[in-house]
Design a protein around this motif. Structure first.
Motif, short mmCIF file in Angstrom:
data_model
loop_
_atom_site.label_atom_id
_atom_site.label_comp_id
_atom_site.label_asym_id
_atom_site.label_seq_id
_atom_site.Cartn_x
_atom_site.Cartn_y
_atom_site.Cartn_z
N ILE A 34 0.83 -1.20 0.00
CA ILE A 34 0.00 0.00 0.00
C ILE A 34 0.87 1.26 0.00
N LEU A 35 1.91 1.27 0.81
CA LEU A 35 2.75 2.45 0.89
C LEU A 35 3.64 2.62 -0.34
N ASP A 36 3.91 1.55 -1.05
CA ASP A 36 4.63 1.68 -2.33
C ASP A 36 3.79 2.48 -3.32
N ILE A 37 2.49 2.28 -3.28
CA ILE A 37 1.58 3.06 -4.14
C ILE A 37 1.66 4.53 -3.74
N ALA A 38 1.66 4.80 -2.44
CA ALA A 38 1.77 6.18 -1.97
C ALA A 38 3.06 6.81 -2.46
N GLU A 39 4.13 6.06 -2.39
CA GLU A 39 5.43 6.57 -2.82
C GLU A 39 5.40 6.97 -4.30
N ASP A 50 -5.97 20.29 -0.82
CA ASP A 50 -6.96 19.22 -0.69
C ASP A 50 -6.85 18.66 0.73
N PRO A 51 -7.77 19.04 1.60
CA PRO A 51 -7.67 18.62 3.00
C PRO A 51 -8.13 17.19 3.27
N THR A 52 -8.56 16.48 2.22
CA THR A 52 -9.03 15.11 2.44
C THR A 52 -7.86 14.14 2.42
N PRO A 53 -7.96 13.06 3.14
CA PRO A 53 -6.89 12.06 3.15
C PRO A 53 -6.69 11.43 1.77
N SER A 54 -5.48 11.03 1.51
CA SER A 54 -5.14 10.34 0.25
C SER A 54 -5.77 8.96 0.24
N GLU A 55 -5.92 8.43 -0.96
CA GLU A 55 -6.49 7.09 -1.11
C GLU A 55 -5.66 6.04 -0.39
N TYR A 56 -4.34 6.15 -0.45
CA TYR A 56 -3.50 5.13 0.19
C TYR A 56 -3.77 5.07 1.69
N SER A 57 -3.94 6.24 2.34
CA SER A 57 -4.15 6.22 3.79
C SER A 57 -5.53 5.65 4.14
N LYS A 58 -6.51 5.93 3.30
CA LYS A 58 -7.84 5.35 3.53
C LYS A 58 -7.80 3.84 3.30
N GLN A 62 -8.47 1.10 6.19
CA GLN A 62 -9.51 0.08 6.00
C GLN A 62 -8.93 -1.32 6.16
N TRP A 63 -7.76 -1.54 5.59
CA TRP A 63 -7.13 -2.86 5.72
C TRP A 63 -6.81 -3.16 7.18
N LEU A 64 -6.26 -2.20 7.89
CA LEU A 64 -5.94 -2.40 9.31
C LEU A 64 -7.21 -2.69 10.12
N ARG A 65 -8.26 -1.92 9.86
CA ARG A 65 -9.52 -2.10 10.59
C ARG A 65 -10.19 -3.44 10.26
N ALA A 66 -9.97 -3.94 9.07
CA ALA A 66 -10.55 -5.22 8.69
C ALA A 66 -9.71 -6.40 9.18
N THR A 67 -8.41 -6.22 9.23
CA THR A 67 -7.50 -7.32 9.54
C THR A 67 -7.30 -7.55 11.03
N PHE A 68 -7.01 -6.51 11.76
CA PHE A 68 -6.61 -6.70 13.15
C PHE A 68 -7.70 -7.27 14.05
N PRO A 69 -8.96 -6.93 13.87
CA PRO A 69 -9.98 -7.59 14.71
C PRO A 69 -10.05 -9.10 14.48
N VAL A 120 -5.84 9.96 9.72
CA VAL A 120 -6.63 8.75 9.45
C VAL A 120 -6.01 7.55 10.16
N LEU A 121 -4.70 7.45 10.11
CA LEU A 121 -4.01 6.32 10.73
C LEU A 121 -4.00 6.45 12.26
N GLU A 122 -3.90 7.66 12.76
CA GLU A 122 -3.98 7.86 14.20
C GLU A 122 -5.37 7.48 14.71
N SER A 123 -6.37 7.73 13.92
CA SER A 123 -7.73 7.34 14.30
C SER A 123 -7.83 5.82 14.47
N PHE A 124 -7.21 5.08 13.54
CA PHE A 124 -7.16 3.62 13.70
C PHE A 124 -6.48 3.26 15.03
#
Length: 136
Positions: A34-39, A50-58, A62-69, A120-124
């Motif tokens: 995912i972060l390679d895409i951001a790079e 653009d104050p909205t988060p980038s697609e990579y961070s979203k 989402q992956w973290l929120r789906a995986t870790f539980p 976004v990541l701090e929120s996770f």
């Protein structure tokens, strides 16, 4: 009989450790993907703010929120270590983004967008229930 039990216990422990290693490696690899895409795609000189988060961070959130539980069945100590290791890895990768050799200059707008990505990541991290995860 005791020797057989000991060999079985040793084999189980070795297999468990290998499985944990694979789990850690797979999580870090997904983060890297995912972060390679951001790079490759992060705009360091946007034409407008653009104050909205980038697609990579979203996507990463989402992956973290789906995986870790789904890791509730692994020992708590391993799950906690995986949380910290993964978040520390994300932190290190994010810090390296602006140091990429292709980045010559960074605009204020890009820093603002990066700040939204970090939020976004701090929120996770805050929602994870893992103590002090945000500090990674």
């Amino acid at each position: 009989r005791e020797a057989l039990v000991r060999r079985c216990e040793d084999a189980f422990e070795t297999t468990r450790l290998r499985a944990e290693d694979v789990l850690f490696d797979q999580c870090l690899q997904k983060v890297d993907d995912i972060l390679d895409i951001a790079e490759d795609t992060f705009d360091w000189h946007p034409s407008k703010p653009d104050p909205t988060p980038s697609e990579y961070s979203k996507d990463l959130s989402q992956w973290l929120r789906a995986t870790f539980p789904r890791l509730a069945s692994i020992p708590a100590k391993v799950a906690s270590a995986l949380h910290y290791t993964t978040c520390k890895h994300i932190s290190h990768r994010l810090l390296k983004l602006p140091a990429n050799q292709r980045v010559k200059k960074v605009s204020f707008e890009a820093w603002a967008r990066m700040s939204a990505d970090v939020a976004v990541l701090e929120s996770f991290a805050d929602d994870s229930g893992v103590p002090d995860l945000r500090e990674c």
